[in-house]
Design an enzyme around this catalytic site. Structure first.
Site, PDB file in Angstrom:
ATOM      1  N   CYS A 217      29.807 -20.844   9.198  1.00  0.00           N
ATOM      2  CA  CYS A 217      30.068 -21.335  10.211  1.00  0.00           C
ATOM      3  C   CYS A 217      30.815 -20.665  11.462  1.00  0.00           C
ATOM      4  O   CYS A 217      32.348 -21.092  10.610  1.00  0.00           O
ATOM      5  CB  CYS A 217      30.197 -23.023   9.899  1.00  0.00           C
ATOM      6  SG  CYS A 217      30.064 -24.056  11.737  1.00  0.00           S
ATOM      7  N   GLY A 218      30.952 -19.908  12.510  1.00  0.00           N
ATOM      8  CA  GLY A 218      31.708 -20.023  12.961  1.00  0.00           C
ATOM      9  C   GLY A 218      33.103 -20.938  13.801  1.00  0.00           C
ATOM     10  O   GLY A 218      33.893 -20.397  13.729  1.00  0.00           O
ATOM     11  N   HIS A 219      32.340 -21.840  14.967  1.00  0.00           N
ATOM     12  CA  HIS A 219      32.879 -22.773  15.262  1.00  0.00           C
ATOM     13  C   HIS A 219      34.139 -23.883  14.469  1.00  0.00           C
ATOM     14  O   HIS A 219      34.739 -24.101  14.747  1.00  0.00           O
ATOM     15  CB  HIS A 219      32.351 -23.515  15.929  1.00  0.00           C
ATOM     16  CG  HIS A 219      31.750 -24.950  15.576  1.00  0.00           C
ATOM     17  ND1 HIS A 219      30.692 -25.149  14.992  1.00  0.00           N
ATOM     18  CD2 HIS A 219      31.750 -26.218  16.131  1.00  0.00           C
ATOM     19  CE1 HIS A 219      30.303 -26.045  14.723  1.00  0.00           C
ATOM     20  NE2 HIS A 219      31.350 -27.273  14.877  1.00  0.00           N
TER      21      HIS A 219
ATOM     22  N   HIS B  33      18.401 -21.996  12.840  1.00  0.00           N
ATOM     23  CA  HIS B  33      18.709 -22.387  13.605  1.00  0.00           C
ATOM     24  C   HIS B  33      17.832 -21.577  15.150  1.00  0.00           C
ATOM     25  O   HIS B  33      17.068 -20.806  14.531  1.00  0.00           O
ATOM     26  CB  HIS B  33      19.973 -22.543  14.113  1.00  0.00           C
ATOM     27  CG  HIS B  33      21.498 -22.483  13.877  1.00  0.00           C
ATOM     28  ND1 HIS B  33      21.495 -22.356  11.736  1.00  0.00           N
ATOM     29  CD2 HIS B  33      22.588 -23.287  13.376  1.00  0.00           C
ATOM     30  CE1 HIS B  33      22.179 -22.899  11.035  1.00  0.00           C
ATOM     31  NE2 HIS B  33      22.672 -23.308  12.075  1.00  0.00           N
TER      32      HIS B  33
ATOM     33  N   ASP C 178      23.727 -27.619  19.917  1.00  0.00           N
ATOM     34  CA  ASP C 178      25.929 -27.055  19.209  1.00  0.00           C
ATOM     35  C   ASP C 178      26.489 -26.882  20.891  1.00  0.00           C
ATOM     36  O   ASP C 178      26.017 -26.663  21.624  1.00  0.00           O
ATOM     37  CB  ASP C 178      25.984 -26.063  19.361  1.00  0.00           C
ATOM     38  CG  ASP C 178      26.669 -25.244  18.530  1.00  0.00           C
ATOM     39  OD1 ASP C 178      27.641 -26.111  19.112  1.00  0.00           O
ATOM     40  OD2 ASP C 178      26.841 -24.086  17.262  1.00  0.00           O
TER      41      ASP C 178
ATOM     42  N   CYS D 211      28.487 -21.131  19.812  1.00  0.00           N
ATOM     43  CA  CYS D 211      28.231 -21.505  18.193  1.00  0.00           C
ATOM     44  C   CYS D 211      28.717 -19.598  17.659  1.00  0.00           C
ATOM     45  O   CYS D 211      28.401 -19.084  18.609  1.00  0.00           O
ATOM     46  CB  CYS D 211      26.458 -21.275  17.928  1.00  0.00           C
ATOM     47  SG  CYS D 211      25.891 -21.382  16.412  1.00  0.00           S
ATOM     48  N   GLY D 212      29.285 -19.623  16.726  1.00  0.00           N
ATOM     49  CA  GLY D 212      30.071 -18.478  16.057  1.00  0.00           C
ATOM     50  C   GLY D 212      29.291 -17.521  15.516  1.00  0.00           C
ATOM     51  O   GLY D 212      28.687 -16.649  15.802  1.00  0.00           O
ATOM     52  N   THR D 213      28.547 -18.074  14.724  1.00  0.00           N
ATOM     53  CA  THR D 213      27.032 -16.941  14.234  1.00  0.00           C
ATOM     54  C   THR D 213      25.865 -17.040  15.425  1.00  0.00           C
ATOM     55  O   THR D 213      25.390 -16.052  14.764  1.00  0.00           O
ATOM     56  CB  THR D 213      27.032 -17.998  12.813  1.00  0.00           C
ATOM     57  OG1 THR D 213      26.095 -19.394  13.076  1.00  0.00           O
ATOM     58  CG2 THR D 213      27.573 -17.987  11.260  1.00  0.00           C
TER      59      THR D 213
END
Length: 338
Positions: A89-91, A226, A254, A258-260
């Site tokens: 999870c990036g964020h 997602h 989101d 969204c990082g990913t």
């Protein structure tokens, strides 16, 4: 029995992050991937209790810090959110790293840098501080790639779409402007959050009927989780600019870019020759918050062409939160109203 969890709450680019700084269960496993499997098998009630109502909400996400399993790393992270226990999870990473550094929960071996274990693999993080605050975090994410292209689906209430699937730590169905999207609409704003929330589960289900992508190195990472709706993007001389709305869980959009999802989008654009190595991609969310993504380098994973993405963003802690999960509470596991 009452279980107590001490949390630092905050957000990354508008999307919630709950760092559980106290109360994490002891997990079995020689890697964070194995620990993730153990958590899902024995402790998923913690995830649902902390993320679902009445202690959380549809967008809630966060995670735990763990001692590393490798001598060359600084810490491990386990991610939780309403949709499950994510590989990456990036964020969440940006938020948890920010909160952990600002409260002394992680001591970097090298100032300004961290090497972290996540279920999806190893990631490195660089960060910038000003006056004791972490003002920027940049993730060098796991290798990201396009898993499938040209998937045709027919969405009730919208019509035919052709989508691609890309991986950036999770698998994304990517919907670019076409046909009725935007068609009669002019992008995400005209489409509206309510319509995106109603259409996204249909898109995800239809894509899942067509394929189940599996990570080439870790079979526990599989399936499209997602949906990324991409607005028209602008390719400038020095930077590129785009916007997206990422759907996850059962009814969440989101609030961050969204990082990913940004990593998957970078791999997607790069695979089509639209985004070269080193060119910054300013990626906005549905609420216009921003990450800066960059294709750091080309690589391969399991014999497949891939990229190494960089994702830069910032987070803000909003307070401490001591949460009880009491087994005498009828809703100790949490609940959702779908």
């Amino acid at each position: 029995m009452r279980h107590t969890f001490f949390c630092i709450d905050g957000h990354t680019a508008g999307n919630p992050v709950r760092l559980v700084a106290g109360g994490a269960p002891l997990l079995r496993g020689a890697s964070m991937s194995e620990r993730r499997q153990d958590f899902m098998a024995r402790f998923d009630w913690i995830r649902t209790g902390l993320c679902f109502e009445p202690r959380g909400h549809d967008m809630m996400s966060g995670g735990f810090l763990y001692p590393p399993t490798r001598e060359d790393t600084d810490a491990g992270i386990l991610f939780i959110e309403t949709s499950g226990c994510l590989p990456m999870c990036g964020h969440g990473t940006i938020g948890m790293v920010t909160f952990a550094l600002e409260h002394g929960l992680v001591q970097p071996r090298e100032p300004g840098r961290l090497l972290l274990e996540v279920p999806a693999g190893l990631i490195s993080v660089s960060y910038r501080e000003e006056a004791g605050r972490v003002v920027s975090v940049t993730i060098r994410n796991v290798p990201s790639y396009v898993a499938a292209t040209g998937i045709s689906i027919d969405v009730p209430g919208l019509g035919p779409l052709t989508v691609d699937v890309a991986y950036g730590g999770n698998f994304y169905a990517i919907v670019e402007p076409q046909g009725a999207y935007p068609g009669a609409y002019t992008g995400l704003d005209a489409m509206g959050a309510e319509r995106l929330l109603s259409l996204s589960p249909l898109v995800r289900a239809l894509v899942r009927e067509k394929l189940t992508p599996v990570h080439p190195l870790d079979p526990t990472i599989s399936g499209v989780s997602h949906v990324l709706w991409a607005d028209p993007w602008i390719d400038g001389d020095d930077i590129a600019h785009g916007r997206n709305a990422v759907f996850y869980g059962d009814k969440a959009i989101d609030r961050s870019p969204c990082g990913t999802g940004t990593s998957a989008r970078l791999a997607h654009l790069w695979s089509q020759g639209r985004l070269p190595v080193g060119k910054p991609f300013h990626h906005e969310s549905y609420i216009h918050s921003r990450f800066i993504g960059t294709v750091a380098e080309e690589t391969e994973i399991g014999g497949q062409k891939a990229i190494v993405p960089l994702i830069e963003g910032s987070a803000v802690a909003t307070g401490f939160n001591t949460i009880w999960i009491d087994r005498d509470d009828l809703f100790w596991r949490g609940f959702q109203v779908v």
